[in-house]
Design an enzyme around this catalytic site. Structure first.
Site, short mmCIF file in Angstrom:
data_model
loop_
_atom_site.label_atom_id
_atom_site.label_comp_id
_atom_site.label_asym_id
_atom_site.label_seq_id
_atom_site.Cartn_x
_atom_site.Cartn_y
_atom_site.Cartn_z
N ARG A 1 15.95 44.24 52.62
CA ARG A 1 15.92 42.83 52.97
C ARG A 1 17.04 42.48 53.95
O ARG A 1 18.01 43.21 54.09
CB ARG A 1 16.07 41.97 51.71
N ASP B 1 10.36 42.85 37.28
CA ASP B 1 11.29 42.29 38.25
C ASP B 1 11.49 40.77 38.20
O ASP B 1 12.61 40.31 38.30
CB ASP B 1 10.85 42.68 39.67
N LYS C 1 9.83 38.53 47.99
CA LYS C 1 11.04 37.79 47.69
C LYS C 1 10.96 36.35 48.21
O LYS C 1 11.64 35.46 47.67
CB LYS C 1 12.27 38.51 48.26
N HIS D 1 15.44 36.87 37.54
CA HIS D 1 15.36 38.18 38.16
C HIS D 1 15.61 39.21 37.06
O HIS D 1 16.74 39.61 36.80
CB HIS D 1 16.41 38.30 39.27
N LYS E 1 17.58 48.49 34.76
CA LYS E 1 16.66 47.40 34.41
C LYS E 1 15.22 47.89 34.24
O LYS E 1 14.56 47.56 33.25
CB LYS E 1 16.73 46.32 35.51
N THR E 2 14.74 48.66 35.21
CA THR E 2 13.36 49.16 35.14
C THR E 2 13.22 50.24 34.08
O THR E 2 12.29 50.23 33.27
CB THR E 2 12.91 49.68 36.52
N SER F 1 20.77 46.33 40.82
CA SER F 1 20.32 47.68 41.15
C SER F 1 21.27 48.72 40.55
O SER F 1 22.50 48.60 40.65
CB SER F 1 20.26 47.84 42.66
N ARG G 1 10.55 53.31 48.31
CA ARG G 1 9.87 52.66 47.20
C ARG G 1 8.37 52.93 47.20
O ARG G 1 7.80 53.40 48.19
CB ARG G 1 10.08 51.14 47.25
#
Length: 532
Positions: A60, A258, A200, A219, A243-244, A239, A324
């Site tokens: 981003r 997410d 986003k 988030h 989290k995932t 990051s 990704r």
């Protein structure tokens, strides 16, 4: 000329965009893959995946995001983190972008942002790249085909990677621009091929709209107990904090990985897909995500692959460490069909503490939860970025500062109120270092983290003895079955207790200094939450 299914009264011409070439409305995945390959946007990969690169932008561009400053937004936008754009500059940008579109072919997707019909928004995405249309079709939620006949977009996003903005004419920072006009319900994106800007932008929209309805946008990832959506949990984290990975528990049902909302009815996923990092992805550690990299229609972004066999190289980060894959939620076997859950029984904030100070798990009061939510702490480690030679703190408020149009306290107050109202238990989980800082200590054992999370989620952790942490004042379990007692007291894991104390004072000072920017906007109990 047009193809595909669309509300006949809501074509682009009806929105004032005319003079285009062929417009492809709401093409489904096979057609989009065919178009993307035919147009040379990438290659067909193993299993029918789509392999593509995004040029110089592999992430981003938060510094190029602008919000149009109007009477409506002047006092509601967090201008410290959002660059203003004048209405006049935006109008010139819009006119120049629509002129740039003349005679060219475009792809349109009419989609929902949000799984809860009471709070979702209807969004139209107009893209010049077919694979961007495929990407956003994965990432947002698809209406039934019949619903497209009456679909009326509430917001429209136009994404033209080939368009270069003019900072002097348009009042932006560079040739790359993401401009949001809440009054005109329009977002303009130019000068970048990175597909993540599309999703986003929708997240930013929901982050602005939902708080006014008493809904907290988050988030975070989320899951619930299998067969029991009422037993839900959310996982905040920047990051590298897990989290995932930690939310993808095979023993629980995945709601999403997410972006979610928390309303008076419970939590709901904003999205219809996942956008997972693939660096060092393995079938042993994350078999479900790994399997998506050979499933039809998955977008494989910025990954190195063998030009003959098309085999992906999960260790080669020469294009970017941010490589990704994007795929629909139903590619994950334990994903929720509804993407809905009850009010979270547990709110988990993940941090990777490279200073080796924080315990592996701590229980927070609602005020402490707001403090750590507003802090959004994790740490960079040496080697992650050029010039980082020792651990550096990273504070990204609400675990998502780049996506916050409103001031952080708005989201913090909503979180505290919802935790208190619905009786959620909040935990701070450190997946970083123990026994010393980065370079001296070791990474927190994943087995211990999983055992502590399991105990938190099944309720057994609430029944053990706790002690008060002398540095931050939160509660830390003294003993948990399956976890060495010494691990729960980080000071004991260090060979030099005095060195730990010095490191702890240093980290507490960093927290306090960062939090000064919120002091004028919060009440005394949250300020007190920083004191051990």
């Amino acid at each position: 000329m047009t193809t595909g299914r669309v509300n006949p009264k809501m074509k682009l011409e009806d929105q004032g965009i005319t003079g285009l070439g062929t417009i492809h409305y709401n093409l489904i995945e096979p057609a989009l893959v065919e178009e993307a390959v035919r147009r040379g946007e990438g290659r067909l990969g193993i299993g029918g995946t789509f392999l593509c690169e995004t040029g110089k932008f592999t992430g981003r561009s938060p510094k190029d995001k602008h919000v149009v400053k109007t009477d409506e937004t002047a006092d509601t936008i967090w201008w410290d983190a959002n660059r203003p754009m004048t209405p006049e500059g935006f109008e010139k940008l819009y006119q120049d972008m629509t002129a740039h579109m003349a005679g060219r072919d475009y792809f349109v997707q009419d989609l929902y942002g949000g799984a809860d019909p009471a709070h979702r928004i209807q969004v139209r995405l107009v893209t010049e790249l077919a694979w961007h249309s495929l990407f956003i079709r994965h990432m947002l939620r698809r209406p039934d085909r019949d619903a497209l006949d009456g679909f009326v977009p509430e917001f429209t996003i136009i994404n033209l990677p080939s368009f270069k903005a003019d900072p002097e004419r348009h009042g932006c920072r560079s040739e790359t621009v993401i401009a949001i006009n809440f009054e005109k319900k329009l977002i303009l994106i130019g000068g970048t091929e990175y597909a993540g800007e599309n999703k986003k932008s929708v997240f930013t929209l929901l982050n602005y709209l939902l708080p006014a309805k008493g809904v907290l946008p988050m988030h975070c990832s989320a899951n619930h107990a299998t067969g029991n959506p009422v037993d839900a949990a959310v996982f905040f984290g920047l990051s590298g904090t897990g989290k995932t990975t930690l939310s993808a528990d095979p023993g629980r049902t995945l709601i999403g990985d997410d972006e979610h909302g928390w309303s008076d009815r419970g939590i709901f996923n904003f999205e219809g897909g996942c956008y997972a990092k693939t660096a060092s992805l393995s079938p042993e550690a994350e078999p479900e995500i790994y399997a998506t990299t050979s499933k039809f229609g998955t977008v494989i972004e910025n990954m190195v692959y063998d030009p003959e066999t098309l085999a992906l190289d999960f260790e080669d980060i020469s294009l970017t460490a941010n490589m990704r894959c994007a795929y629909p939620m139903h590619y994950i076997s334990n994903a929720s069909a509804s993407s809905l859950g009850g009010h979270p029984k547990n709110v988990i904030m993940l941090t990777c503490d490279a200073f080796g100070v924080l315990p592996p798990i701590s229980r927070l009061t609602p005020a402490q939860a707001m403090y750590h939510f507003l802090s959004g702490f994790t740490s960079k480690t040496p080697g992650t970025e050029r010039g980082v030679v020792e651990p550096e703190p990273t504070f990204s408020t609400c675990f998502g500062a780049p996506f916050l149009p409103r001031r952080p306290e708005v989201y913090g107050e909503l979180l505290r109120a919802k935790i208190a109202r619905h009786g959620a238990t909040c935990w701070l989980v450190n997946t970083g270092w123990t026994g010393g800082a980065f370079g001296t200590g070791s990474r927190m054992p994943i087995k211990a983290t999983r055992a502590l999370l399991t105990a938190a989620l099944d309720g057994s952790l609430s029944n053990v003895q706790f002690r008060k942490d002398p540095n931050f004042g939160f509660e830390v379990p003294v003993s948990v079955q399956g976890v060495p007692d010494i691990l729960l007291d980080p000071r004991r894991t260090w060979d030099d207790a005095a060195a730990y104390d010095a490191q702890a004072r240093k980290l507490v000072s960093m927290f306090a200094q960062n939090f000064e920017k919120y002091a004028a906007f919060i009440d005394e109990d949250v300020k007190a939450a920083a004191i051990g």
